[in-house]
Write a protein that holds these residues in place. Structure first.
Motif, PDB file in Angstrom:
ATOM      1  N   ARG A 291       0.883  -1.265  -0.026  1.00 49.11           N
ATOM      2  CA  ARG A 291       0.083   0.100  -0.011  1.00 49.11           C
ATOM      3  C   ARG A 291       0.735   1.035  -0.206  1.00 49.11           C
ATOM      4  O   ARG A 291       0.479   2.315  -0.631  1.00 49.11           O
ATOM      5  N   LEU A 292       1.895   1.191   0.745  1.00 48.68           N
ATOM      6  CA  LEU A 292       2.947   2.346   0.479  1.00 48.68           C
ATOM      7  C   LEU A 292       3.424   2.534  -0.751  1.00 48.68           C
ATOM      8  O   LEU A 292       3.451   3.681  -1.133  1.00 48.68           O
ATOM      9  N   ALA A 293       3.815   1.396  -1.498  1.00 50.90           N
ATOM     10  CA  ALA A 293       4.291   1.451  -2.529  1.00 50.90           C
ATOM     11  C   ALA A 293       3.225   2.066  -3.829  1.00 50.90           C
ATOM     12  O   ALA A 293       3.655   2.638  -4.796  1.00 50.90           O
ATOM     13  N   GLN A 294       1.936   1.522  -3.655  1.00 47.98           N
ATOM     14  CA  GLN A 294       1.108   2.148  -4.384  1.00 47.98           C
ATOM     15  C   GLN A 294       0.872   3.553  -4.316  1.00 47.98           C
ATOM     16  O   GLN A 294       0.675   4.403  -5.163  1.00 47.98           O
ATOM     17  N   THR A 295       0.812   4.128  -3.080  1.00 46.72           N
ATOM     18  CA  THR A 295       1.175   5.657  -2.834  1.00 46.72           C
ATOM     19  C   THR A 295       2.191   6.346  -3.485  1.00 46.72           C
ATOM     20  O   THR A 295       1.787   7.359  -4.212  1.00 46.72           O
ATOM     21  N   ALA A 296       3.209   5.697  -3.279  1.00 43.83           N
ATOM     22  CA  ALA A 296       4.535   6.361  -3.834  1.00 43.83           C
ATOM     23  C   ALA A 296       4.432   6.318  -5.489  1.00 43.83           C
ATOM     24  O   ALA A 296       4.666   7.251  -6.141  1.00 43.83           O
ATOM     25  N   GLU A 297       3.913   5.315  -5.964  1.00 48.26           N
ATOM     26  CA  GLU A 297       3.875   5.107  -7.435  1.00 48.26           C
ATOM     27  C   GLU A 297       2.730   5.935  -7.854  1.00 48.26           C
ATOM     28  O   GLU A 297       2.823   6.652  -8.977  1.00 48.26           O
ATOM     29  N   SER A 298       1.608   6.044  -7.170  1.00 47.90           N
ATOM     30  CA  SER A 298       0.573   7.091  -7.525  1.00 47.90           C
ATOM     31  C   SER A 298       1.131   8.552  -7.729  1.00 47.90           C
ATOM     32  O   SER A 298       0.710   9.347  -8.712  1.00 47.90           O
ATOM     33  N   ALA A 299       1.767   8.890  -6.642  1.00 44.54           N
ATOM     34  CA  ALA A 299       2.329  10.042  -6.458  1.00 44.54           C
ATOM     35  C   ALA A 299       3.407  10.458  -7.621  1.00 44.54           C
ATOM     36  O   ALA A 299       3.375  11.623  -8.042  1.00 44.54           O
ATOM     37  N   ALA A 300       4.255   9.477  -7.905  1.00 41.21           N
ATOM     38  CA  ALA A 300       5.157   9.534  -8.855  1.00 41.21           C
ATOM     39  C   ALA A 300       4.666  10.169 -10.280  1.00 41.21           C
ATOM     40  O   ALA A 300       5.313  10.303 -11.028  1.00 41.21           O
ATOM     41  N   ARG A 301       3.479   9.546 -10.523  1.00 35.84           N
ATOM     42  CA  ARG A 301       2.645   9.598 -11.975  1.00 35.84           C
ATOM     43  C   ARG A 301       2.069  10.853 -11.902  1.00 35.84           C
ATOM     44  O   ARG A 301       1.388  11.015 -13.002  1.00 35.84           O
ATOM     45  N   ILE A 302       1.876  11.662 -10.906  1.00 34.71           N
ATOM     46  CA  ILE A 302       1.097  12.894 -11.053  1.00 34.71           C
ATOM     47  C   ILE A 302       1.759  13.758 -11.997  1.00 34.71           C
ATOM     48  O   ILE A 302       2.861  14.255 -11.804  1.00 34.71           O
TER      49      ILE A 302
END
Length: 202
Positions: A191-202
């Motif tokens: 879940r942390l990785a999902q959050t980080a990946e999502s933020a990186a794609r903004i």
């Protein structure tokens, strides 16, 4: 220590400890009289193991029995230790596991890992994939394969940790408790990785 002290040290009520004793999940203490026995550090370790399996791992009594028996008479190889641990955690044996769906069996075979015969675990995967797809998550094979490769990397860490054990019993304890107690760690990291990946794609 007396059983009341074992209860205090472990946080497990006396009546539960007596149940563990009756079921053979906890080895008897050293008898001091007809009504009294002494318990040592090995009893405390066993109680903590059983408690973790039952309360945190959701392992049934039959599964705990298999693990305890294997701890008392450890299998000769680390691979067999893993098999006993998985069998107890999955809750089925090769003999009583249903035949997994053909498409999932084929997918597992295409991975080339040589694990197609691990029927209970392949069935566990088949059930999980079926539930996901029924809920509208398509999970095509190419996505499943990427997930599988990520899990293979996690498995390398698991086996390296178990490989540092000083005995087969310790290795089995690490495999069993690691599987039960590290799964939530992996979930939180995902879940942390999902959050980080999502933020990186903004």
């Amino acid at each position: 220590m007396r059983i009341s002290e074992l209860a205090t040290e472990s946080g497990v009520p006396v009546h539960t400890l007596k149940y563990y004793l009756r079921e053979g999940l906890l080895m008897p203490g050293l008898a001091q009289s007809r009504t009294r026995a002494d318990y040592g550090p090995e009893h405390l370790d066993r109680v903590r193991l059983v408690r973790a399996l039952v309360e945190h791992g959701g392992v049934g009594i039959a599964g705990v029995h298999r693990i305890v028996e294997a701890l008392d008479s450890p299998p000769p190889s680390p691979h067999e230790v893993l098999g006993v641990a998985h069998g107890a955690l999955v809750g089925a044996t090769e003999e009583d596991a249903p035949e997994p769906d053909a498409d999932v069996r084929e997918f597992v075979a295409r991975l080339g890992w040589g694990v197609e015969d691990c029927q209970p675990i392949v069935q566990l995967l088949a059930d999980a994939v079926l539930r996901a797809r029924a809920a509208g998550i398509p999970l095509p094979d190419e996505d499943l394969e990427r997930y599988a490769l990520a899990m293979r990397a996690a498995a390398e860490v698991d086996l390296e940790v178990a490989g540092r054990a000083r005995s087969t019993e310790e290795a089995m304890r690490i495999v069993v408790l690691g599987t039960v107690l590290v799964d939530p760690v992996l979930l939180a990291l995902r879940r942390l990785a999902q959050t980080a990946e999502s933020a990186a794609r903004i």
